[in-house]
Design a protein around this motif. Structure first.
Motif, PDB file in Angstrom:
ATOM      1  N   SER A  44      15.756  47.019  71.125  1.00 35.91           N
ATOM      2  CA  SER A  44      14.682  47.735  71.810  1.00 35.91           C
ATOM      3  C   SER A  44      15.215  49.098  72.255  1.00 35.91           C
ATOM      4  O   SER A  44      16.408  49.238  72.553  1.00 35.91           O
ATOM      5  N   LEU A  45      14.335  50.087  72.308  1.00 40.61           N
ATOM      6  CA  LEU A  45      14.746  51.414  72.779  1.00 40.61           C
ATOM      7  C   LEU A  45      15.432  51.345  74.138  1.00 40.61           C
ATOM      8  O   LEU A  45      16.397  52.049  74.393  1.00 40.61           O
ATOM      9  N   LEU A  46      14.925  50.492  75.000  1.00 41.62           N
ATOM     10  CA  LEU A  46      15.453  50.434  76.361  1.00 41.62           C
ATOM     11  C   LEU A  46      16.760  49.651  76.458  1.00 41.62           C
ATOM     12  O   LEU A  46      17.360  49.567  77.521  1.00 41.62           O
ATOM     13  N   ASP A  47      17.218  49.092  75.330  1.00 42.05           N
ATOM     14  CA  ASP A  47      18.491  48.359  75.303  1.00 42.05           C
ATOM     15  C   ASP A  47      19.598  49.126  74.591  1.00 42.05           C
ATOM     16  O   ASP A  47      20.690  48.609  74.412  1.00 42.05           O
ATOM     17  N   LEU A  78      12.470  59.838  78.261  1.00 40.18           N
ATOM     18  CA  LEU A  78      12.107  58.411  78.320  1.00 40.18           C
ATOM     19  C   LEU A  78      13.015  57.657  79.279  1.00 40.18           C
ATOM     20  O   LEU A  78      12.537  56.904  80.129  1.00 40.18           O
ATOM     21  N   TYR A  79      14.314  57.851  79.184  1.00 40.53           N
ATOM     22  CA  TYR A  79      15.241  57.099  80.023  1.00 40.53           C
ATOM     23  C   TYR A  79      15.171  57.521  81.487  1.00 40.53           C
ATOM     24  O   TYR A  79      15.316  56.681  82.373  1.00 40.53           O
ATOM     25  N   ARG A  80      14.929  58.783  81.762  1.00 42.92           N
ATOM     26  CA  ARG A  80      14.721  59.206  83.160  1.00 42.92           C
ATOM     27  C   ARG A  80      13.470  58.534  83.729  1.00 42.92           C
ATOM     28  O   ARG A  80      13.474  58.039  84.854  1.00 42.92           O
ATOM     29  N   ALA A  90      20.147  51.674  84.518  1.00 43.31           N
ATOM     30  CA  ALA A  90      20.954  52.878  84.350  1.00 43.31           C
ATOM     31  C   ALA A  90      20.433  53.689  83.176  1.00 43.31           C
ATOM     32  O   ALA A  90      19.913  53.138  82.205  1.00 43.31           O
ATOM     33  N   ASP A  91      20.599  54.983  83.272  1.00 49.47           N
ATOM     34  CA  ASP A  91      20.156  55.906  82.233  1.00 49.47           C
ATOM     35  C   ASP A  91      21.309  56.170  81.271  1.00 49.47           C
ATOM     36  O   ASP A  91      22.268  56.852  81.629  1.00 49.47           O
ATOM     37  N   PRO A  92      21.245  55.643  80.032  1.00 48.94           N
ATOM     38  CA  PRO A  92      22.348  55.844  79.103  1.00 48.94           C
ATOM     39  C   PRO A  92      22.471  57.295  78.602  1.00 48.94           C
ATOM     40  O   PRO A  92      23.476  57.655  78.006  1.00 48.94           O
TER      41      PRO A  92
END
Length: 123
Positions: A44-47, A78-80, A90-92
């Motif tokens: 997943s994008l968030l992983d 997206l991560y922010r 956490a924001d990679p």
């Protein structure tokens, strides 16, 4: 029913368009970049981790600095957004540096006089 990732992207798009008042075309370009990233992995994008994201942004930057900067802005945003909403812990992308913009040099051009001289030399 939407897949979880598409649900997240849908919420993210709505936030950009309604809260941030960004152009739907710009937001759709970001989403296109994110879907291209998603297609490169089975996660997943968030992983995704920092190295995976850095590698993808570098690959996009090899096409052009402009493409790389779009890719960077899309994932960074997206991560922010996901971190601010506590969707992820956490924001990679936090320590990833944006690709530098490389201006394409203006090609050498020939003056009108030089062009006319060149034409005059052709038999």
């Amino acid at each position: 029913m939407q897949a979880p990732e598409e649900q997240i992207l849908s919420l993210y798009r709505r936030w950009w368009v309604t809260t941030e008042r960004r152009s739907p075309d710009t937001v759709d370009h970001y989403l296109s970049e994110l879907r291209q990233l998603s297609a490169t992995t089975d996660k997943s994008l968030l992983d995704l981790d920092r190295l995976t994201i850095e590698d993808w942004v570098a690959e996009r930057t090899e096409r052009s600095s402009h493409t790389g900067r779009w890719a960077y802005r899309a994932v960074r945003s997206l991560y922010r957004w996901a971190t601010d909403r506590e969707i992820i812990d956490a924001d990679p992308t936090e320590k990833i540096t944006a690709p530098k913009e490389v201006k394409n040099p203006t090609p050498n051009t020939i003056t009108v006089d030089a062009f006319e001289h060149l034409l005059a030399t052709i038999d």
